[in-house]
Design a protein around this motif. Structure first.
Motif, PDB file in Angstrom:
ATOM      1  N   ALA A   1     -24.785  -3.944  19.539  1.00  0.00           N
ATOM      2  CA  ALA A   1     -23.834  -3.372  18.580  1.00  0.00           C
ATOM      3  C   ALA A   1     -24.521  -3.037  17.265  1.00  0.00           C
ATOM      4  O   ALA A   1     -24.246  -2.006  16.643  1.00  0.00           O
ATOM      5  CB  ALA A   1     -22.682  -4.358  18.345  1.00  0.00           C
ATOM      6  N   ALA A   2     -25.435  -3.921  16.838  1.00  0.00           N
ATOM      7  CA  ALA A   2     -26.143  -3.677  15.572  1.00  0.00           C
ATOM      8  C   ALA A   2     -27.059  -2.476  15.663  1.00  0.00           C
ATOM      9  O   ALA A   2     -27.361  -1.839  14.650  1.00  0.00           O
ATOM     10  CB  ALA A   2     -26.937  -4.920  15.179  1.00  0.00           C
ATOM     11  N   SER A   3     -27.510  -2.140  16.860  1.00  0.00           N
ATOM     12  CA  SER A   3     -28.435  -1.030  17.051  1.00  0.00           C
ATOM     13  C   SER A   3     -27.748   0.248  17.505  1.00  0.00           C
ATOM     14  O   SER A   3     -28.428   1.242  17.771  1.00  0.00           O
ATOM     15  CB  SER A   3     -29.516  -1.428  18.076  1.00  0.00           C
ATOM     16  OG  SER A   3     -30.181  -2.610  17.687  1.00  0.00           O
ATOM     17  N   SER A   4     -26.429   0.248  17.580  1.00  0.00           N
ATOM     18  CA  SER A   4     -25.710   1.438  18.024  1.00  0.00           C
ATOM     19  C   SER A   4     -25.846   2.553  16.985  1.00  0.00           C
ATOM     20  O   SER A   4     -26.013   2.288  15.788  1.00  0.00           O
ATOM     21  CB  SER A   4     -24.233   1.119  18.247  1.00  0.00           C
ATOM     22  OG  SER A   4     -23.605   0.816  17.009  1.00  0.00           O
ATOM     23  N   PRO A   5     -25.802   3.810  17.418  1.00  0.00           N
ATOM     24  CA  PRO A   5     -25.915   4.932  16.463  1.00  0.00           C
ATOM     25  C   PRO A   5     -24.882   4.860  15.341  1.00  0.00           C
ATOM     26  O   PRO A   5     -25.190   5.171  14.189  1.00  0.00           O
ATOM     27  CB  PRO A   5     -25.703   6.160  17.349  1.00  0.00           C
ATOM     28  CG  PRO A   5     -26.131   5.720  18.712  1.00  0.00           C
ATOM     29  CD  PRO A   5     -25.730   4.285  18.799  1.00  0.00           C
ATOM     30  N   GLU A   6     -23.657   4.449  15.681  1.00  0.00           N
ATOM     31  CA  GLU A   6     -22.623   4.365  14.656  1.00  0.00           C
ATOM     32  C   GLU A   6     -22.961   3.309  13.602  1.00  0.00           C
ATOM     33  O   GLU A   6     -22.790   3.539  12.404  1.00  0.00           O
ATOM     34  CB  GLU A   6     -21.270   4.031  15.306  1.00  0.00           C
ATOM     35  CG  GLU A   6     -20.754   5.082  16.264  1.00  0.00           C
ATOM     36  CD  GLU A   6     -21.398   5.020  17.627  1.00  0.00           C
ATOM     37  OE1 GLU A   6     -21.187   5.952  18.425  1.00  0.00           O
ATOM     38  OE2 GLU A   6     -22.133   4.027  17.890  1.00  0.00           O
TER      39      GLU A   6
ATOM     40  N   PRO B   1     -30.358  -1.741  10.762  1.00  0.00           N
ATOM     41  CA  PRO B   1     -29.578  -2.945  10.419  1.00  0.00           C
ATOM     42  C   PRO B   1     -30.304  -4.204  10.882  1.00  0.00           C
ATOM     43  O   PRO B   1     -31.036  -4.181  11.882  1.00  0.00           O
ATOM     44  CB  PRO B   1     -28.271  -2.746  11.192  1.00  0.00           C
ATOM     45  CG  PRO B   1     -28.225  -1.308  11.558  1.00  0.00           C
ATOM     46  CD  PRO B   1     -29.636  -0.851  11.682  1.00  0.00           C
ATOM     47  N   PRO B   2     -30.135  -5.307  10.175  1.00  0.00           N
ATOM     48  CA  PRO B   2     -30.763  -6.563  10.606  1.00  0.00           C
ATOM     49  C   PRO B   2     -30.189  -7.018  11.945  1.00  0.00           C
ATOM     50  O   PRO B   2     -28.987  -6.915  12.193  1.00  0.00           O
ATOM     51  CB  PRO B   2     -30.419  -7.542   9.483  1.00  0.00           C
ATOM     52  CG  PRO B   2     -29.205  -6.959   8.818  1.00  0.00           C
ATOM     53  CD  PRO B   2     -29.343  -5.477   8.932  1.00  0.00           C
ATOM     54  N   VAL B   3     -31.070  -7.505  12.815  1.00  0.00           N
ATOM     55  CA  VAL B   3     -30.658  -7.973  14.141  1.00  0.00           C
ATOM     56  C   VAL B   3     -30.485  -9.483  14.089  1.00  0.00           C
ATOM     57  O   VAL B   3     -31.367 -10.195  13.591  1.00  0.00           O
ATOM     58  CB  VAL B   3     -31.707  -7.594  15.198  1.00  0.00           C
ATOM     59  CG1 VAL B   3     -31.326  -8.154  16.558  1.00  0.00           C
ATOM     60  CG2 VAL B   3     -31.857  -6.085  15.271  1.00  0.00           C
TER      61      VAL B   3
ATOM     62  N   GLU C   1     -24.070 -17.790  25.613  1.00  0.00           N
ATOM     63  CA  GLU C   1     -24.443 -17.506  24.230  1.00  0.00           C
ATOM     64  C   GLU C   1     -25.560 -16.461  24.162  1.00  0.00           C
ATOM     65  O   GLU C   1     -25.590 -15.629  23.256  1.00  0.00           O
ATOM     66  CB  GLU C   1     -24.868 -18.794  23.535  1.00  0.00           C
ATOM     67  CG  GLU C   1     -23.719 -19.771  23.331  1.00  0.00           C
ATOM     68  CD  GLU C   1     -24.116 -20.966  22.483  1.00  0.00           C
ATOM     69  OE1 GLU C   1     -25.310 -21.020  22.094  1.00  0.00           O
ATOM     70  OE2 GLU C   1     -23.256 -21.820  22.217  1.00  0.00           O
ATOM     71  N   GLU C   2     -26.474 -16.502  25.126  1.00  0.00           N
ATOM     72  CA  GLU C   2     -27.530 -15.490  25.183  1.00  0.00           C
ATOM     73  C   GLU C   2     -26.946 -14.106  25.434  1.00  0.00           C
ATOM     74  O   GLU C   2     -27.376 -13.111  24.828  1.00  0.00           O
ATOM     75  CB  GLU C   2     -28.535 -15.859  26.275  1.00  0.00           C
ATOM     76  CG  GLU C   2     -29.727 -14.923  26.340  1.00  0.00           C
ATOM     77  CD  GLU C   2     -30.693 -15.307  27.450  1.00  0.00           C
ATOM     78  OE1 GLU C   2     -31.911 -15.146  27.247  1.00  0.00           O
ATOM     79  OE2 GLU C   2     -30.221 -15.752  28.527  1.00  0.00           O
ATOM     80  N   GLN C   3     -25.943 -14.025  26.302  1.00  0.00           N
ATOM     81  CA  GLN C   3     -25.291 -12.752  26.580  1.00  0.00           C
ATOM     82  C   GLN C   3     -24.556 -12.233  25.345  1.00  0.00           C
ATOM     83  O   GLN C   3     -24.625 -11.037  25.018  1.00  0.00           O
ATOM     84  CB  GLN C   3     -24.306 -12.923  27.749  1.00  0.00           C
ATOM     85  CG  GLN C   3     -23.553 -11.657  28.129  1.00  0.00           C
ATOM     86  CD  GLN C   3     -24.464 -10.564  28.655  1.00  0.00           C
ATOM     87  OE1 GLN C   3     -25.501 -10.852  29.248  1.00  0.00           O
ATOM     88  NE2 GLN C   3     -24.062  -9.313  28.436  1.00  0.00           N
ATOM     89  N   GLU C   4     -23.871 -13.136  24.647  1.00  0.00           N
ATOM     90  CA  GLU C   4     -23.174 -12.736  23.423  1.00  0.00           C
ATOM     91  C   GLU C   4     -24.168 -12.229  22.371  1.00  0.00           C
ATOM     92  O   GLU C   4     -23.893 -11.263  21.651  1.00  0.00           O
ATOM     93  CB  GLU C   4     -22.375 -13.921  22.874  1.00  0.00           C
ATOM     94  CG  GLU C   4     -21.198 -14.316  23.753  1.00  0.00           C
ATOM     95  CD  GLU C   4     -20.482 -15.552  23.234  1.00  0.00           C
ATOM     96  OE1 GLU C   4     -20.988 -16.130  22.237  1.00  0.00           O
ATOM     97  OE2 GLU C   4     -19.449 -15.933  23.804  1.00  0.00           O
TER      98      GLU C   4
ATOM     99  N   LYS D   1     -24.419  -8.552  20.517  1.00  0.00           N
ATOM    100  CA  LYS D   1     -24.479  -8.364  19.063  1.00  0.00           C
ATOM    101  C   LYS D   1     -25.664  -7.476  18.677  1.00  0.00           C
ATOM    102  O   LYS D   1     -25.559  -6.628  17.798  1.00  0.00           O
ATOM    103  CB  LYS D   1     -24.580  -9.716  18.366  1.00  0.00           C
ATOM    104  CG  LYS D   1     -23.316 -10.554  18.448  1.00  0.00           C
ATOM    105  CD  LYS D   1     -23.518 -11.891  17.743  1.00  0.00           C
ATOM    106  CE  LYS D   1     -22.262 -12.754  17.833  1.00  0.00           C
ATOM    107  NZ  LYS D   1     -22.466 -14.079  17.183  1.00  0.00           N
ATOM    108  N   VAL D   2     -26.792  -7.694  19.332  1.00  0.00           N
ATOM    109  CA  VAL D   2     -27.979  -6.879  19.071  1.00  0.00           C
ATOM    110  C   VAL D   2     -27.704  -5.430  19.440  1.00  0.00           C
ATOM    111  O   VAL D   2     -28.064  -4.499  18.694  1.00  0.00           O
ATOM    112  CB  VAL D   2     -29.194  -7.414  19.847  1.00  0.00           C
ATOM    113  CG1 VAL D   2     -30.370  -6.449  19.758  1.00  0.00           C
ATOM    114  CG2 VAL D   2     -29.589  -8.791  19.329  1.00  0.00           C
TER     115      VAL D   2
END
Length: 399
Positions: free
Chosen positions: A124-129, A21-23, A114-117, A121-122
């Motif tokens: 979550a986008a890279s999670s196996p699901e 998925p796009p990061v 904002e860096e932590q958020e 997001k990164v």
């Protein structure tokens, strides 16, 4: 060296299976720390301006004919005006600096938040699901572009081994196995026809399942050998249409039909990343690979008639042996004269009409000067092709 089963998966499917998925990109700039505290008068700057003006005035006076005292007076006025400007703007400059000093901790804290958020997001986008979901959607998009068959009236005949394997395929993949489908070849009169086609209508997943024999049974002509341009063109045709291609050797489907079906299921699971289809195959052994033969090896296999002696699973052995006996009886019946009036010449004529010679093909004519029969694949002289198609081809369509 190539081995059976030969499994070919279109590039679009392979890319979908490995896509990520796009990061999201983090674009928030890092806050700049406040500069040094402003001075009421920047004495250093005044000194630099004075040091530059003193040696410059004589040069400018000489070039412009302007009196030096006048230039010195103008320079002194400019420096004095600059100093006065610093004095008058000092309150505003000091107020701005104080505000930057007071705001910096807040800006820095916001940046870190904002860096932590973004990192979350990164993650979550890279999670196996998320990866699985993204790949599945991309796979559906790729499969939606698969070109379907355009006919269902294929004329290619199937042998006993294919007929028996069809029973296994239908048992394990009920409702998804199809025969006699055709796909038109641009610029050719005859279409391609898969031995078997696995079709999942919901996913639009289509698999061309081929059974490769080392030689043509009735003629001994080598076929499906390593680096066969004919097979390569056929494989590329289906792959370019978005079809998966699986090629088994005839020996594999005779010996281990259930294991071959398990291989088909493994390919489906690999493409769809859904292993639930493998549950029903847990009790079946893995299919053992078999080396693909060369053209020379196929000639030797034809001479030994290896297709008559495949070792079978015990439950298939009787059926296979009966099939061979039935085939031999059909050959004998076709060659046996029906009456005493039929002479040896007519028997030989029937023998040629059925193409039952088991001798390997001779090499008196170069392959480049021959053309292939669209039904059985035998190479012939161009002048003999039509007679072969209408009278002699064992796989010619029945009118």
């Amino acid at each position: 060296m190539s081995q059976y089963p030969i499994i070919l998966i279109p590039g679009g499917i392979e890319r979908a299976k490995s896509a990520l998925p796009p990061v999201p990109i983090f674009t928030e700039p890092l806050p700049q720390q406040p500069g040094t505290k402003p001075q009421k008068v920047n004495n250093t700057l005044i000194a630099v301006e004075t040091a530059v003006a003193i040696p410059t005035i004589p040069v400018v006076s000489q070039l412009t004919s302007i009196p030096g005292w006048l230039l010195l007076l103008a320079a002194a006025g400019a420096i004095a005006g600059h100093a006065w400007h610093q004095i008058t703007t000092y309150p505003q400059r000091k107020q701005k600096h104080d505000g930057e000093v007071a705001d910096y901790p807040r800006k820095l804290e916001r940046y870190k938040q904002e860096e932590q958020e973004h990192q979350e997001k990164v993650k979550a986008a890279s999670s196996p699901e998320r990866v699985t979901e993204f790949r599945y959607k991309l796979l559906l998009e790729v499969l939606s572009q698969t070109v379907p068959h355009d006919g269902n009236s294929g004329v290619a005949k199937e042998g006993w081994a294919e007929a028996q394997f069809c029973n296994y395929l239908n048992r394990h993949f009920s409702g998804k196995i199809h025969k006699k489908l055709t796909l038109k070849i641009p610029g050719f009169d005859y279409p391609y026809s898969p031995d078997f086609a696995y079709i999942d209508q919901g996913l639009n997943l289509r698999i061309d399942i081929e059974i490769d024999e080392p030689y043509v049974y009735h003629t001994g002509k080598p076929t499906h050998y390593v680096e066969s341009s004919r097979d390569s063109k056929r494989n590329n045709f289906f792959i370019n249409k978005g079809w998966v291609v699986i090629r088994f050797s005839e020996e594999q489907i005779v010996r281990c039909p259930d294991s071959c079906c398990k291989t088909v299921a493994q390919v489906i699971a690999q493409v769809t990343e859904n292993n639930s289809i493998l549950n029903q195959f847990a009790s079946f052994s893995e299919l053992q690979p078999i080396k693909q033969w060369t053209e020379a090896e196929a000639v030797q296999m034809a001479a030994k008639r290896v297709r008559n002696n495949y070792p079978c699973q015990s439950q298939n052995k009787g059926l296979y042996e009966n099939s061979l006996i039935e085939t031999q009886q059909q050959i004998s019946l076709a060659l046996k004269p029906n009456s005493r009036a039929q002479n040896r010449g007519s028997a030989r004529a029937r023998h040629r009409a059925l193409n039952l010679s088991i001798s390997p093909p001779t090499n008196n004519t170069t392959l480049s000067s021959l053309v292939s029969c669209p039904y059985c694949g035998v190479k012939l002289k161009t002048t003999k092709l039509e007679l072969h198609k209408t009278d002699k081809c064992p796989k010619r369509p029945l009118l």
